[in-house]
Each structure stands twice: as structure tokens, then as C-alpha cells.
Enzyme design. Structure first.
Site, PDB file in Angstrom:
ATOM      1  N   GLY A  71      42.219  46.968  46.533  1.00 13.50           N
ATOM      2  CA  GLY A  71      40.653  47.660  46.280  1.00 13.50           C
ATOM      3  C   GLY A  71      39.905  48.393  47.057  1.00 13.50           C
ATOM      4  CD  GLN A 179      35.270  37.969  47.986  1.00 14.57           C
ATOM      5  OE1 GLN A 179      36.329  37.447  47.607  1.00 14.57           O
ATOM      6  NE2 GLN A 179      35.770  39.624  48.873  1.00 14.57           N
ATOM      7  CB  CYS A 327      38.585  44.178  56.186  1.00 17.96           C
ATOM      8  SG  CYS A 327      36.739  44.615  56.692  1.00 17.96           S
TER       9      CYS A 327
END
Length: 388
Positions: A71, A179, A327
Site C-alpha cells: 500500500g 483499510q 506504521c
């Protein structure tokens, strides 16, 4: 470890059986997909079959799917000044203040060309502020980037309305659906996106594979981020990750097939969890509860609680949850999403995210509520001790 409860699906989803089987089959394929011999053609066939499956997940033609390493790369590739439908480069990148860090970084736009659009208190982009920002461009072209659903709160964004505003102003809309895919419908035409990005490991594929999708051939692919060979029709160089791509396709098919049933089940369990947490802690805050949310996500906080303490306590109880987006190499940092929503810093630092998946059971939810009874009791004692 078999008795543990995994409730961090928004960070990564466990590998789907279908994806595992597809990956193992592809690993036995020895050919390079760019080779013309039989082995190469077999590997190419696996990629193209997977492309069809990923395309079906978002309702596009297979030729409009470009595979990436995930992503983050997909977002970096999509956020390119040269992605206008008529070849005219956008002059400005407008992003909501709620976006994933890979979008907040601005892609290949100069920092001065990136503008953040504020959010409302319920965790949605402020559409009036977006309209004002577009109007202020005075004829210049904007690339607008807006996630379909927030990774922390689960709040579903008003993407269709944002698309209308963007297109009326002559702009291009990129939607980060990382998501949302596999949890709510992601038909690219229905939501009005020009470009859309996906990540395989969020829907049960292995980590290390994602995609950039364009609505149709009228939207050119962005200039290559990785240059070299002519793979992915020249949009992304490098020998393809055949096993990862094949698994991504299998996961996409499984997610699409079970979308309605899985969503309904997860929503019921999510609501059961929130009711249970609130029965124990009536002053508990659920962020974005007044807005439409992903069926699997809840982000909650208790005043005076430290998120890292609660996450560790849940872990010791055998429940895997998180303090928000995964992240930052495990670092617990204040949420920029909650800050954009106007949440006081002390409450934001207490936020814990629970995210369910298709295999989550009622028993696991009930055990999590029981764990919260014990955890909250300890937290209350610690809070009283500090206050004293």
C-alpha cells in the site's frame, strides 16, 4: 499461544487458507513471467489470473490494475503530479488531515504544493473546507487524496461527495482503499475515484504486495516510480512477486465472495464488544461512534489511561490489540487522526484500537470483555493512586 485472541486485523490480517494455497502453488512455478517459454508463460498466467481477481474486487477491467510491493508504494506511485486524465499535471495535492502517513508524506509532490484539509469532530473530512480549498486554486488542477475508511477510527469517509467536488473543479481523486477493501464495497465507479490503492495483507494475502488501480483507460497511470524493465505495462519495473500476487488474487476473491456475511457478523460482534466495554466503564469514549464506520473497528479510550499500559495489559491477558496505526516500528505516538478530530491530547494518548476479522468469534469477544474487567480495575486503582 493457541489460546490467544487476535484483534489487530487492521494492522495485518492472518493469511487466508486460499491465499496460502495459491502462494504455495506459485512458488512451485519456476519461470520468470517475462520469459516466452512454457515455464514463463505459466508464471505469467498466474499473474494475469490474479489481476482479474483483484480487478473484480473493485469492479474495473484487469488492464487497469498495476501490482506493487504494498500500500505504501501504491500510494507513493498514485500521488504523482503527472496523473491528470488529459496529461496536464495537477498543481496541488489536497489531502485530508486524517490520512495514512504514506499519503501525508505527499508522494512526489513538492512540500509547498501539499495542503491538508481539516476534519470534523466525528472523524470525517470537512467537505466545506475541501470545497473552499478547490475554489482557491482558481483554475489550477488539484489531485485530491482521501481514504475510503480510516485505519484508526474505522470512520467511512464521504468519498462520493468529495469526488463530486473534485471533478466539478476539474481535479483528480485518489482513494486509499487499503483499510476498506474486503470490509465494505469498493466499486471504484460507485465511489467516483479516478485512482485507487490496495494492500494485500489487509485482506489475508502475504505482506509485500499491493496495487494501484485506475477507473478506466481515460485515466493514465502515473509515471513509474521504479524504472527499469517493462513489467506491469511499463508502470512498475522489476520481476513480479508471482507468489504474492497469486495469493493476493485468491484473497481478493475470498473477500469479495464473503463480503456481506462477514461484514454483518463483524458488526454484530463489534457492537457486542462496545456494549460490554461500556457496561464495565460507562465513561468510556468510542471515537467516531456517531459516524458510519467499518464493521470491524472500534477505537476507545478511558480518561487517565495510558494506551501503552492498556495494550501491554491486554497482551498479558492473551489479547492482541493496538494503540492505533502499526506504521512506526511499534512506537506508541499521539494519534494525528485524533488530533485532527480535536480530541484533547490526554484522551488521545489513551486510545486503544480493537479490530476484528472474519474468524473472530463471540467467545473471543466475551473473553476480551472479561479481560477488560480485570484491566480496568487495575487501571482505576493506579489512577486513584496517582491522584492521591
Amino acid at each position: 499461544m493457541t489460546d490467544r485472541i487476535y484483534l489487530d486485523w487492521n494492522a495485518t490480517a492472518p493469511l487466508r487458507p486460499q491465499a496460502r494455497a495459491a502462494a504455495l502453488t506459485a512458488l512451485d512455478s519456476s519461470g520468470n513471467p517475462s520469459s516466452v517459454h512454457a515455464e514463463g508463460r505459466a508464471a505469467r498466467r498466474l499473474i494475469e489470473e490474479a489481476r482479474e481477481k483483484v480487478a473484480a474486487l473493485v469492479a474495473v477491467e484487469p488492464r487497469n490494475v498495476v501490482f506493487t510491493s504494498g500500500g505504501t508504494e501504491a500510494n507513493m506511485l498514485a500521488l504523482t503530479p503527472a496523473s491528470g486524465p488529459d496529461g496536464k499535471a495537477p498543481d496541488r495535492l489536497l489531502i485530508s488531515a486524517l490520512e495514512h502517513p504514506s499519503v501525508l508524506a505527499g508522494g512526489r509532490f513538492a512540500a509547498a504544493a501539499v495542503q491538508r484539509v481539516p476534519a470534523t469532530g466525528d472523524g470525517r473530512i470537512d467537505l466545506a473546507a475541501l470545497a473552499d480549498a478547490l475554489a482557491a486554486l482558481e483554475g489550477r488542477r488539484a489531485l485530491v487524496s482521501l481514504m475510503l475508511a480510516n485505519n484508526e477510527t474505522g470512520v467511512v469517509q464521504p468519498v462520493s461527495e468529495a469526488a463530486r467536488l473534485t471533478h466539478e473543479a476539474g481535479g483528480v481523486l485518489h482513494v486509499d482503499a487499503v483499510q476498506a477493501a474486503g470490509r465494505i464495497p469498493c466499486d471504484i465507479n460507485a465511489i467516483g475515484a479516478d485512482l485507487l490503492t490496495l494492500s494485500g495483507h489487509k485482506i489475508g494475502a502475504p505482506k509485500g504486495v499491493g496495487a494501484v488501480v485506475r477507473r478506466d483507460a481515460g485515466v493514465p497511470f502515473p509515471a513509474p516510480l521504479i524504472k527499469g524493465g517493462g513489467q506491469e505495462r511499463g508502470a512498475r519495473a522489476g520481476t513480479e512477486n508471482v507468489a504474492g500476487i497469486a495469493a493476493f488474487g485468491a484473497a481478493a476473491t475470498a473477500a469479495l465472495m464473503d463480503l456481506s456475511a462477514e461484514a454483518g457478523n463483524m458488526r454484530a460482534l463489534r457492537d457486542r464488544l462496545e456494549a460490554g466495554l461500556r457496561s464495565v466503564s460507562p465513561d468510556l469514549v468510542v471515537f467516531g461512534a456517531g459516524a458510519e464506520r467499518l464493521p470491524n473497528t472500534t477505537l476507545f479510550a478511558l480518561n487517565g489511561m495510558k494506551a501503552e499500559t492498556a495494550v501491554i495489559a491486554f497482551d498479558l491477558e492473551g489479547v492482541a490489540v493496538s494503540s492505533g496505526a502499526a506504521c512506526s516500528s511499534g512506537k506508541v505516538q499521539p494519534s494525528h487522526v485524533l488530533a485532527a478530530m480535536g480530541v484533547p491530547p490526554e484522551l488521545a494518548r489513551a486510545a486503544v484500537r480493537v479490530s476484528l476479522g472474519p474468524t473472530t468469534t463471540q467467545s473471543e469477544i466475551d473473553r476480551t470483555i472479561q479481560a477488560w474487567i480485570r484491566i480496568s480495575s487495575v487501571l482505576r486503582k493506579e489512577t486513584r493512586g496517582i491522584a492521591a
